[in-house]
Structures are given as C-alpha cells and as structure tokens.
Design an enzyme around this catalytic site. Structure first.
Site, mmCIF file in Angstrom:
data_model
loop_
_atom_site.group_PDB
_atom_site.id
_atom_site.type_symbol
_atom_site.label_atom_id
_atom_site.label_comp_id
_atom_site.label_asym_id
_atom_site.label_seq_id
_atom_site.Cartn_x
_atom_site.Cartn_y
_atom_site.Cartn_z
ATOM 1 N N ASP A 187 14.414 -37.998 6.806
ATOM 2 C CA ASP A 187 13.070 -37.423 6.896
ATOM 3 C C ASP A 187 12.180 -38.337 7.758
ATOM 4 O O ASP A 187 12.148 -39.552 7.544
ATOM 5 C CB ASP A 187 12.514 -37.325 5.462
ATOM 6 C CG ASP A 187 11.220 -36.547 5.385
ATOM 7 O OD1 ASP A 187 10.978 -35.687 6.256
ATOM 8 O OD2 ASP A 187 10.441 -36.791 4.430
ATOM 9 N N GLU A 231 9.080 -32.332 15.266
ATOM 10 C CA GLU A 231 7.695 -32.127 14.791
ATOM 11 C C GLU A 231 6.717 -32.092 15.958
ATOM 12 O O GLU A 231 6.801 -32.901 16.881
ATOM 13 C CB GLU A 231 7.287 -33.248 13.818
ATOM 14 C CG GLU A 231 5.833 -33.090 13.335
ATOM 15 C CD GLU A 231 5.403 -34.110 12.286
ATOM 16 O OE1 GLU A 231 6.254 -34.556 11.496
ATOM 17 O OE2 GLU A 231 4.209 -34.454 12.273
ATOM 18 N N GLY A 268 1.256 -36.382 0.450
ATOM 19 C CA GLY A 268 0.516 -37.043 -0.631
ATOM 20 C C GLY A 268 -0.377 -36.058 -1.368
ATOM 21 O O GLY A 268 -0.228 -34.833 -1.238
ATOM 22 N N SER A 298 3.704 -30.475 -1.835
ATOM 23 C CA SER A 298 3.204 -30.805 -3.179
ATOM 24 C C SER A 298 1.729 -30.455 -3.260
ATOM 25 O O SER A 298 0.961 -30.845 -2.373
ATOM 26 C CB SER A 298 3.360 -32.304 -3.458
ATOM 27 O OG SER A 298 4.710 -32.660 -3.519
ATOM 28 N N ASN A 335 9.256 -29.085 1.916
ATOM 29 C CA ASN A 335 9.461 -30.495 1.529
ATOM 30 C C ASN A 335 8.598 -30.928 0.335
ATOM 31 O O ASN A 335 7.366 -30.775 0.379
ATOM 32 C CB ASN A 335 9.090 -31.413 2.690
ATOM 33 C CG ASN A 335 10.067 -31.314 3.847
ATOM 34 O OD1 ASN A 335 10.974 -30.483 3.841
ATOM 35 N ND2 ASN A 335 9.881 -32.160 4.840
ATOM 36 N N PHE A 336 9.267 -31.512 -0.666
ATOM 37 C CA PHE A 336 8.558 -32.015 -1.848
ATOM 38 C C PHE A 336 8.917 -33.475 -2.086
ATOM 39 O O PHE A 336 10.091 -33.826 -2.158
ATOM 40 C CB PHE A 336 8.957 -31.215 -3.097
ATOM 41 C CG PHE A 336 8.670 -29.748 -3.018
ATOM 42 C CD1 PHE A 336 7.399 -29.254 -3.278
ATOM 43 C CD2 PHE A 336 9.674 -28.854 -2.672
ATOM 44 C CE1 PHE A 336 7.134 -27.894 -3.205
ATOM 45 C CE2 PHE A 336 9.414 -27.484 -2.606
ATOM 46 C CZ PHE A 336 8.143 -27.004 -2.870
ATOM 47 N N THR A 362 5.800 -35.958 -3.331
ATOM 48 C CA THR A 362 4.739 -36.453 -4.219
ATOM 49 C C THR A 362 4.831 -35.868 -5.635
ATOM 50 O O THR A 362 4.728 -36.600 -6.624
ATOM 51 C CB THR A 362 3.367 -36.121 -3.601
ATOM 52 O OG1 THR A 362 3.319 -36.719 -2.302
ATOM 53 C CG2 THR A 362 2.225 -36.650 -4.443
HETATM 54 P P1 13P Z 1 4.503 -34.161 -0.296
HETATM 55 O O1 13P Z 1 3.913 -35.516 -0.167
HETATM 56 O O2 13P Z 1 3.435 -33.106 -0.311
HETATM 57 O O3 13P Z 1 5.427 -34.013 -1.441
HETATM 58 O O4 13P Z 1 5.337 -33.852 1.046
HETATM 59 C C1 13P Z 1 6.616 -34.374 1.236
HETATM 60 C C2 13P Z 1 7.058 -34.241 2.641
HETATM 61 O O5 13P Z 1 6.570 -33.445 3.404
HETATM 62 C C3 13P Z 1 8.154 -35.119 3.081
HETATM 63 O O6 13P Z 1 8.371 -35.077 4.441
#
Ligand code: 13P
Length: 281
Positions: A85, A137, A181, A211, A230-231, A233
């Site tokens: 990531d 990205e 975050g 998140s 993607n999760f 936080t």
């Molecule tokens: P969060 O911080 O919202 O969980 O996002 C995680 C993320 O996008 C990792 O690349």
C-alpha cells in the site's frame, strides 16, 4: 490458488455490484483476524501492507512467509491478494514483487504528473512481467497515515484518463474527497467526479480513506466502480477500543492470551461489518 492479483478479484466484484476490501495489517493479530474472517466467509481479501510499515513488520520476505505459514495453518482456501500500500519508491515496489507480493501500489501522487506517469510506468512494466498487478494514484489523498500528514488535492478526470492510458495500471486511486485517518467533520465525497470517472475508465477504481464513510456513501462509491475499498483506521480503533473496554472491566488483567484474543476479535468484528458494506456477505 491462494494468492491472486487485483485483476483476478476486483473486476469480478464490480460486475457483481460489490467490492473487495483491503484490510491493512499492523501486527500479528491483524493477520490472524484476516485468516479467520477469510475462512469463515470464503471471500477474497486484500491484505494491505503500507510501505512505511514493511520494516517494522519484518521486511517483505518475512511478511510473505509469515502469511504463507498462517494461511497454511488456518487452511485458507479463499483468494488473498498480498498488496503493498502506498509504495513510495520504484525500488520498494520491485522488492515487494521479488518477495512474492501479488500486487503493489506505486504512489507517485506527490510528483508532477509526467514524473508520476514515468515512474508508475516503470513499476507496471516490471510488475506485469512477473504477473503482478499495479494500482496508481492521481491527485492527493490527504489525512494522516502512519503518522504522515497530507493535504487533499482533488483528481481531475482528463488527467486520470491520460494517466491510465500511459501507464497501463490495473486500478486507479483518485483523490475525490476521502482522507486517511479520522475525519474532521463529515466526509465530502465528490460523486459527480466519481460518476465521470466511472463512465470514462475501463478499469476499476480504489477508494482510500474508507474508515468513517457512511454506508450510503460507500454503496454509492461502489456503484461508481470503486471495486477496492481500503480500511485501516477503523480496524485499529476496533482493536484499541476492545482492549480499553477489557481493562475497564478487569483492571487487574494481565493474561496476554485473553488480551490478544479479545483484541483480535475486536478487529474481526470490524472486518465482518466491512464485508457487509462491500456487499460480499
Ligand atoms: P483509513 O485510514 O480511512 O482506514 O484508510 C486506509 C487506506 O486508505 C489505506 O491506504
């Protein structure tokens, strides 16, 4: 086959009006939680390892081998994507690929667009020659990740089309209002731009910073071809809250077995709720 690529799992999910979650790992309990969740629900899961966490977790090869061993021990049969990531360098992406990651993200979003394209293209050429997928990205997803703070820079559709055509990435993350975050105030996703992206691109998109995004907004993003969500936080909050609650209830507790098992279950609960939001269960 245990390890699959984004190309093998994400387009299929998009065709079924669902998405595949990326769950980021921050330690052993996160990996155990993924194994148990994958086994219980028999769904594909993307295991996300942020570039800045690789060394802390033992390095690319250690991570791959640890996941091999655990998947074997848990007898996992559903597909897993092992994904780097926010890869910060071409070298790091190549190391992840050489160590057996089945997918990488090259995050060149802080570079001028033509430099981002040139670097992403190099990663794509190497990755595709090894059967590995690449996420790129554009724009800049702001917020806080691994202690690094960034501002949001909205992505542009024409730039996105140009980027995908030139680089050959398999998935595109475009900054459209979500941030890493915890959110300060309500998330404000740009659905009109998402709609335009989904009509212009043939590849699925990635939603970072999921998140804290409401169920209705997530479903809307999924309807606009965000096939990877993607999760990080919320998994960490789930882990921390269960530990805090446990100590409130049992202030004298010190048995690691109880503490680790309970916190792993806290992570699993969040994972289960995200599988529902992704329309996978
Ligand atoms: P969060 O911080 O919202 O969980 O996002 C995680 C993320 O996008 C990792 O690349």
């Amino acid at each position: 086959m245990l390890y699959q690529t984004l190309k093998e799992v994400v387009p299929q999910a998009v065709n079924n009006c669902s998405a595949v979650p990326q769950f980021n790992i921050n330690g052993y309990s996160w990996i155990e939680a993924i194994m148990e969740t994958a086994n219980q629900y028999k769904v594909p899961i993307i295991i996300g390892v942020t570039d800045r966490n690789v060394e802390r977790l033992g390095g690319y090869r250690f991570i791959r081998e640890l996941i091999d061993l655990l998947a074997n021990r848990y007898d996992v049969t559903s597909p897993l994507v092992l994904h780097l990531d926010h890869g910060q360098s071409i070298k790091g992406c190549k190391s992840a690929i050489d160590a057996g990651f089945s997918s990488v993200m090259f995050d060149g979003s802080s570079l001028p667009i033509e430099e981002n394209i040139a670097s992403t293209k190099e990663v794509v050429a190497y990755a595709h020659s090894k059967g590995v997928t690449v996420e790129g990205e554009i724009g800049g997803i702001g917020g806080v990740e691994d202690g690094v703070v960034g501002g949001i820079k909205f992505a542009d559709v024409d730039e996105g089309i140009h980027f995908v055509k030139e680089t050959g990435v398999d998935l595109l993350a475009a900054a459209l209002g979500s941030v890493h975050g915890e959110y300060q105030g309500e998330p404000d996703l740009q659905f009109d731009i998402m709609d335009a992206f989904s009509q212009s691109l043939e590849i699925p998109m990635v939603l970072h910073g999921a998140s804290g995004i409401s169920e209705s907004d997530l479903k809307k993003a999924i309807s606009f071809h965000h096939g990877k969500i993607n999760f990080n936080t919320e998994l960490n909050i789930g882990w921390a809250c269960t530990v805090k609650d446990l100590f409130v209830e049992y202030p004298n507790l010190y048995d690691p077995k109880v503490i680790l098992n309970t916190s792993k279950n806290g992570i699993k609960q969040v994972m289960e709720s995200k599988l529902k939001l992704c329309n996978l269960i």
